[in-house]
Scaffold this motif. Structure first.
Motif, PDB file in Angstrom:
ATOM      1  N   THR A 211       6.241   3.058  -8.233  1.00 18.76           N
ATOM      2  CA  THR A 211       5.537   1.841  -7.820  1.00 18.76           C
ATOM      3  C   THR A 211       5.451   1.750  -6.309  1.00 18.76           C
ATOM      4  OG1 THR A 211       6.300   0.683  -9.806  1.00 18.76           O
ATOM      5  CG2 THR A 211       5.513  -0.670  -7.987  1.00 18.76           C
ATOM      6  N   CYS A 215       1.929   1.676  -4.265  1.00 21.32           N
ATOM      7  CA  CYS A 215       1.575   0.523  -3.422  1.00 21.32           C
ATOM      8  C   CYS A 215       1.326   0.936  -1.974  1.00 21.32           C
ATOM      9  CB  CYS A 215       2.679  -0.530  -3.498  1.00 21.32           C
ATOM     10  SG  CYS A 215       2.854  -1.288  -5.114  1.00 21.32           S
ATOM     11  N   THR A 219      -2.316   0.625  -0.110  1.00 18.84           N
ATOM     12  CA  THR A 219      -2.417  -0.165   1.123  1.00 18.84           C
ATOM     13  C   THR A 219      -3.013   0.654   2.255  1.00 18.84           C
ATOM     14  OG1 THR A 219      -0.501  -1.480   0.443  1.00 18.84           O
ATOM     15  CG2 THR A 219      -1.134  -1.571   2.761  1.00 18.84           C
ATOM     16  N   THR A 275      -3.546  -1.545 -10.447  1.00 20.88           N
ATOM     17  CA  THR A 275      -3.669  -0.783  -9.207  1.00 20.88           C
ATOM     18  C   THR A 275      -5.003  -1.086  -8.535  1.00 20.88           C
ATOM     19  OG1 THR A 275      -2.272   0.982 -10.096  1.00 20.88           O
ATOM     20  CG2 THR A 275      -3.654   1.525  -8.206  1.00 20.88           C
ATOM     21  N   LEU A 278      -4.706  -4.450  -6.979  1.00 18.18           N
ATOM     22  CA  LEU A 278      -3.953  -4.388  -5.735  1.00 18.18           C
ATOM     23  C   LEU A 278      -4.863  -3.995  -4.573  1.00 18.18           C
ATOM     24  CD1 LEU A 278      -1.251  -4.483  -4.207  1.00 18.18           C
ATOM     25  CD2 LEU A 278      -0.888  -2.095  -4.881  1.00 18.18           C
ATOM     26  N   THR A 282      -5.769  -6.528  -1.539  1.00 16.17           N
ATOM     27  CA  THR A 282      -5.410  -6.071  -0.195  1.00 16.17           C
ATOM     28  C   THR A 282      -6.608  -6.147   0.740  1.00 16.17           C
ATOM     29  OG1 THR A 282      -3.710  -4.594  -1.095  1.00 16.17           O
ATOM     30  CG2 THR A 282      -4.472  -4.147   1.136  1.00 16.17           C
ATOM     31  N   ILE A 305      -0.766 -10.419  -4.466  1.00 14.44           N
ATOM     32  CA  ILE A 305      -0.271  -9.056  -4.274  1.00 14.44           C
ATOM     33  C   ILE A 305       1.076  -8.867  -4.959  1.00 14.44           C
ATOM     34  CG2 ILE A 305       0.424  -7.372  -2.536  1.00 14.44           C
ATOM     35  CD1 ILE A 305      -1.588  -8.579  -0.653  1.00 14.44           C
ATOM     36  N   ASP A 308       0.521  -8.250  -8.635  1.00 10.58           N
ATOM     37  CA  ASP A 308       0.006  -6.893  -8.840  1.00 10.58           C
ATOM     38  C   ASP A 308       1.128  -5.862  -8.797  1.00 10.58           C
ATOM     39  OD1 ASP A 308      -2.543  -7.938  -8.977  1.00 10.58           O
ATOM     40  OD2 ASP A 308      -2.989  -7.583  -6.868  1.00 10.58           O
ATOM     41  N   VAL A 309       2.016  -5.964  -7.816  1.00 10.67           N
ATOM     42  CA  VAL A 309       3.112  -4.998  -7.676  1.00 10.67           C
ATOM     43  C   VAL A 309       4.046  -5.066  -8.878  1.00 10.67           C
ATOM     44  CG1 VAL A 309       5.114  -4.352  -6.273  1.00 10.67           C
ATOM     45  CG2 VAL A 309       2.979  -5.025  -5.160  1.00 10.67           C
TER      46      VAL A 309
END
Length: 325
Positions: A211, A215, A219, A275, A278, A282, A305, A308-309
């Protein structure tokens, strides 16, 4: 003169058990007279009888699990919703957040730092709770045997999520927005810890590591790419509804009969979809695309966010942990 010796087997005229002498009487046929089990008498409990509570009981697969093979609760699913008053649309050049002083780099960077500081605090709390639920056996046993607390935290998570998403006042007014976000974080952290307690420590560590890699990669990609995911609002709205409906159907089906391939298909779909969410959230946070989140919506940005994580972690944990349970 009688002999005290027992008769030989080749003497047909003498009884097998002599009546005189010091020999004891023969036991009744089929049931010996020494302290063994008698007819219709219960057998004495063995040393491992406590492992089987009664008819239909199963030995525990590992400490804390009530029955072997008992599935963990399904992760919480809510469609990611973005109210219209959260977003700012772009100008003629197609870029958002260009009005007033919000287009300055310093203000935008300050907003991003504030959101990621809140997000870091949320993830720290969740990681600590997951660690306690995974390593402390007494806590692991308690949360697994008291699943009513899981559903109570689900209700708190659902209510606070709706309030923060749908109500502008509580979301923007300090300190109520921070209090609601703290309650929301604790509720989702408890649910995440409860689900993690059903899986092995190795699976939890692998899910956390993957994860983190996903992430960070998403990003960095969002900061570098020229692809604008914010233009696809309709697509992400459809994906959110599909995941919500699919989650309800999957929970109902698996509650009646566990189907391994269906569970893994749903988990893989969830990991991919969140994903993508995310990346979408972002870019809304960055603000140099067609749409962005307004400067007053740091609570909503951190919440989106964070969810999502956590969802990516839970879906990966289901996939990784399925082969280690």
């Amino acid at each position: 003169m009688s002999s005290d010796y027992p008769p030989g087997y080749d003497d047909p005229n003498k009884p097998l058990y002599p009546q005189g002498g010091s020999y004891p009487a023969p036991p009744p046929y089929g049931f010996p007279s020494y302290g063994g089990p008698q007819p219709n008498a219960p057998y004495p409990p063995g040393p491992n009888t406590h492992m089987y509570p009664g008819p239909g009981g199963y030995p525990p697969a590992y400490p804390g699990q009530p029955h072997a093979g008992g599935p963990p609760p399904m992760p919480p699913i809510m469609p990611p919703t973005i109210p219209a008053d959260v977003l700012e649309s772009g100008n003629a050049d197609g870029f958002a957040a260009s009005g007033g002083g919000w287009d300055t780099v310093s203000l935008r960077h300050a907003f991003i730092r504030k959101v990621y500081m809140i997000l870091a605090a949320q993830l720290t709390v969740t990681t600590a709770i997951v660690a306690v639920f995974t390593f402390v056996d007494s806590v692991k046993t308690f949360v697994q045997e008291n699943q009513a607390l899981y559903w109570a935290s689900y209700a708190v998570y659902f209510i606070t999520h709706l309030v923060l998403v749908c109500c502008t006042g509580p979301r923007r007014k300090h300190p109520w927005n921070m209090i609601l976000l703290l309650v929301f974080t604790l509720a989702l952290s408890y649910m995440t810890g409860t689900i993690s307690s059903f899986y092995s420590t190795k699976a939890v560590f692998l899910a956390i590591g993957i994860t983190a890699v996903v992430c960070i990669a998403v990003t960095v990609f969002c900061f570098q790419t020229k692809v604008d995911f914010t233009k696809c609002r309709g697509l992400f709205c459809v994906l959110g509804i599909v995941m919500f409906v699919t989650g309800i159907i999957t929970v109902i089906v698996l509650s009646f009969k566990y189907i391994y391939w269906l569970h893994m298909l749903y988990a893989a779909l969830g990991a991919i979809v969140f994903t993508m969410f995310l990346a979408y959230h972002t870019q809304l946070l960055i603000g140099n695309r067609k749409y962005s989140i307004g400067p007053d919506e740091y609570i909503f940005a951190a919440l989106s966010i964070y969810v999502d994580v956590i969802q990516i972690f839970l879906f990966l944990l289901q996939i990784i942990g399925s082969s280690n349970r």
